[in-house]
Design an enzyme around this catalytic site. Structure first.
Site, PDB file in Angstrom:
ATOM      1  N   LYS A 102       0.798  -1.240   0.000  1.00  0.00           N
ATOM      2  CA  LYS A 102       0.000   0.000   0.000  1.00  0.00           C
ATOM      3  C   LYS A 102       0.824   1.281   0.000  1.00  0.00           C
ATOM      4  O   LYS A 102       0.371   2.331   0.459  1.00  0.00           O
ATOM      5  CB  LYS A 102      -1.010   0.033   1.161  1.00  0.00           C
ATOM      6  CG  LYS A 102      -1.877  -1.189   1.306  1.00  0.00           C
ATOM      7  CD  LYS A 102      -2.417  -1.702  -0.014  1.00  0.00           C
ATOM      8  CE  LYS A 102      -3.413  -0.769  -0.671  1.00  0.00           C
ATOM      9  NZ  LYS A 102      -3.790  -1.276  -2.022  1.00  0.00           N
ATOM     10  N   THR A 161       2.896   0.813  -4.957  1.00  0.00           N
ATOM     11  CA  THR A 161       3.476  -0.213  -5.828  1.00  0.00           C
ATOM     12  C   THR A 161       2.951  -0.091  -7.257  1.00  0.00           C
ATOM     13  O   THR A 161       3.715  -0.165  -8.222  1.00  0.00           O
ATOM     14  CB  THR A 161       3.085  -1.614  -5.309  1.00  0.00           C
ATOM     15  OG1 THR A 161       3.093  -1.610  -3.893  1.00  0.00           O
ATOM     16  CG2 THR A 161       3.989  -2.674  -5.862  1.00  0.00           C
ATOM     17  N   THR A 162       1.652   0.075  -7.372  1.00  0.00           N
ATOM     18  CA  THR A 162       1.003   0.111  -8.684  1.00  0.00           C
ATOM     19  C   THR A 162       1.549   1.277  -9.512  1.00  0.00           C
ATOM     20  O   THR A 162       1.813   1.145 -10.711  1.00  0.00           O
ATOM     21  CB  THR A 162      -0.520   0.279  -8.484  1.00  0.00           C
ATOM     22  OG1 THR A 162      -0.937  -0.652  -7.487  1.00  0.00           O
ATOM     23  CG2 THR A 162      -1.274   0.043  -9.767  1.00  0.00           C
ATOM     24  N   TRP A 163       1.729   2.390  -8.867  1.00  0.00           N
ATOM     25  CA  TRP A 163       2.258   3.587  -9.526  1.00  0.00           C
ATOM     26  C   TRP A 163       3.692   3.330  -9.994  1.00  0.00           C
ATOM     27  O   TRP A 163       4.047   3.605 -11.143  1.00  0.00           O
ATOM     28  CB  TRP A 163       2.203   4.747  -8.532  1.00  0.00           C
ATOM     29  CG  TRP A 163       2.544   6.089  -9.078  1.00  0.00           C
ATOM     30  CD1 TRP A 163       2.559   6.475 -10.383  1.00  0.00           C
ATOM     31  CD2 TRP A 163       2.914   7.241  -8.311  1.00  0.00           C
ATOM     32  NE1 TRP A 163       2.908   7.795 -10.478  1.00  0.00           N
ATOM     33  CE2 TRP A 163       3.131   8.287  -9.221  1.00  0.00           C
ATOM     34  CE3 TRP A 163       3.068   7.493  -6.940  1.00  0.00           C
ATOM     35  CZ2 TRP A 163       3.492   9.567  -8.810  1.00  0.00           C
ATOM     36  CZ3 TRP A 163       3.432   8.762  -6.535  1.00  0.00           C
ATOM     37  CH2 TRP A 163       3.643   9.794  -7.455  1.00  0.00           C
ATOM     38  N   HIS A 202       7.116  -7.289  -2.100  1.00  0.00           N
ATOM     39  CA  HIS A 202       6.860  -6.596  -0.834  1.00  0.00           C
ATOM     40  C   HIS A 202       7.812  -7.112   0.249  1.00  0.00           C
ATOM     41  O   HIS A 202       7.701  -6.722   1.401  1.00  0.00           O
ATOM     42  CB  HIS A 202       5.430  -6.861  -0.357  1.00  0.00           C
ATOM     43  CG  HIS A 202       4.366  -6.162  -1.161  1.00  0.00           C
ATOM     44  ND1 HIS A 202       4.494  -4.860  -1.581  1.00  0.00           N
ATOM     45  CD2 HIS A 202       3.144  -6.571  -1.585  1.00  0.00           C
ATOM     46  CE1 HIS A 202       3.399  -4.509  -2.247  1.00  0.00           C
ATOM     47  NE2 HIS A 202       2.576  -5.535  -2.265  1.00  0.00           N
ATOM     48  N   ARG A 240       6.309   5.309   1.857  1.00  0.00           N
ATOM     49  CA  ARG A 240       5.194   6.250   2.006  1.00  0.00           C
ATOM     50  C   ARG A 240       4.948   6.504   3.487  1.00  0.00           C
ATOM     51  O   ARG A 240       5.234   5.623   4.320  1.00  0.00           O
ATOM     52  CB  ARG A 240       3.951   5.608   1.354  1.00  0.00           C
ATOM     53  CG  ARG A 240       2.759   6.503   1.258  1.00  0.00           C
ATOM     54  CD  ARG A 240       1.565   5.762   0.637  1.00  0.00           C
ATOM     55  NE  ARG A 240       0.474   6.695   0.390  1.00  0.00           N
ATOM     56  CZ  ARG A 240      -0.758   6.337   0.054  1.00  0.00           C
ATOM     57  NH1 ARG A 240      -1.053   5.057  -0.114  1.00  0.00           N
ATOM     58  NH2 ARG A 240      -1.685   7.240  -0.138  1.00  0.00           N
ATOM     59  N   SER A 282      -4.689   3.153   3.916  1.00  0.00           N
ATOM     60  CA  SER A 282      -4.856   2.512   2.615  1.00  0.00           C
ATOM     61  C   SER A 282      -5.036   0.999   2.785  1.00  0.00           C
ATOM     62  O   SER A 282      -5.899   0.371   2.160  1.00  0.00           O
ATOM     63  CB  SER A 282      -3.636   2.808   1.737  1.00  0.00           C
ATOM     64  OG  SER A 282      -3.797   2.273   0.452  1.00  0.00           O
ATOM     65  N   ARG A 312      -7.660   3.891  -4.993  1.00  0.00           N
ATOM     66  CA  ARG A 312      -8.681   4.370  -4.061  1.00  0.00           C
ATOM     67  C   ARG A 312      -8.768   5.885  -4.163  1.00  0.00           C
ATOM     68  O   ARG A 312      -9.604   6.408  -4.886  1.00  0.00           O
ATOM     69  CB  ARG A 312      -8.371   3.896  -2.627  1.00  0.00           C
ATOM     70  CG  ARG A 312      -9.528   4.082  -1.660  1.00  0.00           C
ATOM     71  CD  ARG A 312      -9.154   3.562  -0.289  1.00  0.00           C
ATOM     72  NE  ARG A 312      -8.043   4.285   0.292  1.00  0.00           N
ATOM     73  CZ  ARG A 312      -8.164   5.386   1.040  1.00  0.00           C
ATOM     74  NH1 ARG A 312      -9.355   5.871   1.311  1.00  0.00           N
ATOM     75  NH2 ARG A 312      -7.095   5.987   1.522  1.00  0.00           N
ATOM     76  N   GLY A 358      -5.479   7.942  -3.815  1.00  0.00           N
ATOM     77  CA  GLY A 358      -4.176   8.367  -4.345  1.00  0.00           C
ATOM     78  C   GLY A 358      -3.756   9.763  -3.895  1.00  0.00           C
ATOM     79  O   GLY A 358      -3.295  10.554  -4.711  1.00  0.00           O
TER      80      GLY A 358
HETATM   81  P1  A3P Z   1      -4.816   5.073  -1.223  1.00  0.00           P
HETATM   82  O1  A3P Z   1      -5.501   3.872  -0.667  1.00  0.00           O
HETATM   83  O2  A3P Z   1      -4.291   5.996  -0.147  1.00  0.00           O
HETATM   84  O3  A3P Z   1      -5.625   5.786  -2.244  1.00  0.00           O
HETATM   85  P2  A3P Z   1      -0.200  -0.264  -3.685  1.00  0.00           P
HETATM   86  O4  A3P Z   1      -0.187  -0.087  -5.180  1.00  0.00           O
HETATM   87  O5  A3P Z   1       1.156  -0.416  -3.080  1.00  0.00           O
HETATM   88  O6  A3P Z   1      -1.181  -1.271  -3.241  1.00  0.00           O
HETATM   89  O7  A3P Z   1      -0.677   1.135  -3.090  1.00  0.00           O
HETATM   90  C1  A3P Z   1      -1.987   1.562  -3.301  1.00  0.00           C
HETATM   91  C2  A3P Z   1      -2.066   3.030  -2.985  1.00  0.00           C
HETATM   92  O8  A3P Z   1      -1.461   3.776  -4.052  1.00  0.00           O
HETATM   93  C3  A3P Z   1      -3.515   3.481  -2.910  1.00  0.00           C
HETATM   94  O9  A3P Z   1      -3.504   4.568  -1.975  1.00  0.00           O
HETATM   95  C4  A3P Z   1      -3.754   3.928  -4.341  1.00  0.00           C
HETATM   96  O10 A3P Z   1      -4.866   4.771  -4.494  1.00  0.00           O
HETATM   97  C5  A3P Z   1      -2.436   4.638  -4.647  1.00  0.00           C
HETATM   98  N1  A3P Z   1      -2.146   4.742  -6.076  1.00  0.00           N
HETATM   99  C6  A3P Z   1      -2.434   3.841  -7.051  1.00  0.00           C
HETATM  100  N2  A3P Z   1      -2.019   4.305  -8.235  1.00  0.00           N
HETATM  101  C7  A3P Z   1      -1.460   5.511  -8.014  1.00  0.00           C
HETATM  102  C8  A3P Z   1      -0.862   6.487  -8.876  1.00  0.00           C
HETATM  103  N3  A3P Z   1      -0.770   6.294 -10.173  1.00  0.00           N
HETATM  104  N4  A3P Z   1      -0.396   7.614  -8.306  1.00  0.00           N
HETATM  105  C9  A3P Z   1      -0.491   7.831  -6.970  1.00  0.00           C
HETATM  106  N5  A3P Z   1      -1.068   6.943  -6.112  1.00  0.00           N
HETATM  107  C10 A3P Z   1      -1.533   5.799  -6.632  1.00  0.00           C
END
Ligand code: A3P
Length: 306
Positions: A67, A70-72, A111, A133, A141, A272, A274
């Site tokens: 959280k 990672t996705t970013w 992770h 973070r 998150s 969610r 972001g």
């Molecule tokens: P929030 O729940 O605070 O919105 P992970 O990818 O490690 O699971 O982390 C998920 C978190 O990164 C979530 O945070 C998600 O909304 C946020 N996130 C996903 N894509 C993002 C992006 N492109 N830029 C910034 N935050 C992003």
């Protein structure tokens, strides 16, 4: 992915059955391996990866605490490494089923803390990018994440917060995770193999950090690309709103390596709000004086400096 594993019979391994264990956030217990709390499935994956995974010198590892963005990071690294300075193809967020079959340079994601990486990883010339973070945002998150997955017998918010502060969450303690990668990033600054990034700094200055990331990955932007606005385009393509709105993320589902392939999660789970700071939690009011609202141990609100 953090917390999408749902127990199963993975604790049948001899090694896992000898590990210290305790109650986690939901019914399945957590197991402690090299100081890190893991689900049975993750512990089993670590065991298998330690035994079978063969690192390559040109591997690029993306490492995060669950959280933390990672996705970013995955989207940015994928866009840069594949020189795909054009709209991201759908496959970006799908799992890689056969690691051995992936052509070099492989982009891998974990992770796990350094102590649990397969032998040889980060020892060779392979590189890693670590994204950390603000832990309060990570906690919120993660709380939403596991709630969305509706784990049976999920503990309440206060209990989850208490456990998180004690270091008991999947891949926790969070501070050890950050610290171990931080130490690695400082170990050899001249030929750093670990680039340490912060979510909040990337949000504040995305173009600057995308340039740094591109250089670290060995694919710096050319002058032509710079003047053609390619940096800004990569930032836009990988922005929260753009990824969230992609059809693959509004309607698609994914399995994950070693977990839940038969029980895929909706890609929308990874997007969610972001944002930086806790105001988005809804039930927490804005302090109204320019300060951000943070969490008190009891779950009450308090004003904290950004
Ligand atoms: P929030 O729940 O605070 O919105 P992970 O990818 O490690 O699971 O982390 C998920 C978190 O990164 C979530 O945070 C998600 O909304 C946020 N996130 C996903 N894509 C993002 C992006 N492109 N830029 C910034 N935050 C992003």
């Amino acid at each position: 992915g953090g917390g999408s594993e749902k127990g199963g019979d993975d604790s049948s391994s001899v090694i896992i059955s000898t590990l210290p264990t305790r109650e986690g956030w939901w019914a399945a217990p957590l197991f402690r391996l090299h100081g890190c709390w893991l689900t049975a499935r993750l512990a089993r994956s670590v065991e298998l990866m330690q035994a079978e995974f063969k690192p390559r010198p040109d591997d690029v590892l993306l490492a995060t605490f669950p959280k933390s963005g990672t996705t970013w990071l995955k989207a940015l690294a994928f866009a840069l490494i594949n020189h795909s300075r054009h709209p991201l193809p759908d496959r970006t967020l799908r799992p890689v089923a056969e690691l051995e079959a992936v052509p070099s340079p492989r982009l891998l994601c974990t992770h796990l803390p350094p102590a649990l990486l397969p032998p040889g990883m980060l020892m060779t010339s392979s590189r890693a990018v670590y994204l950390c973070r603000e832990p309060k945002d990570v906690f919120v998150s993660y709380w939403h994440h596991v709630r969305t997955l509706s784990h049976e017998s999920l503990v309440d918010f206060d209990k989850a917060f208490e456990l998180f502060c004690e270091g008991v969450s999947v891949c926790g303690p969070v501070w050890e995770h950050y610290l171990e990668y931080w130490k690695l990033s400082k170990k050899n600054p001249s030929s750093s193999r670990v680039l340490f990034l912060k979510y909040e700094e990337m949000m504040a200055q995305p173009a600057k950090h995308v340039r740094t990331l591109a250089e670290f990955l060995g694919v710096p932007f050319t002058e032509e690309e710079e003047s053609g606005g390619v940096v800004e385009e990569v930032v836009r393509l990988c922005s929260f709103q753009n990824l969230k709105d992609l059809a693959v993320n509004t309607h698609g589902v994914s399995g994950q390596i070693g977990a839940a392939v038969a029980n895929p999660v909706k890609n929308s789970l990874w997007f969610r709000s972001g944002k930086v700071g806790l105001r988005r939690l809804g039930e927490l009011p804005d302090a109204g004086d320019g300060t951000q609202v943070g969490l008190h141990r009891s779950g009450e609100t308090q004003g904290v400096r950004p």
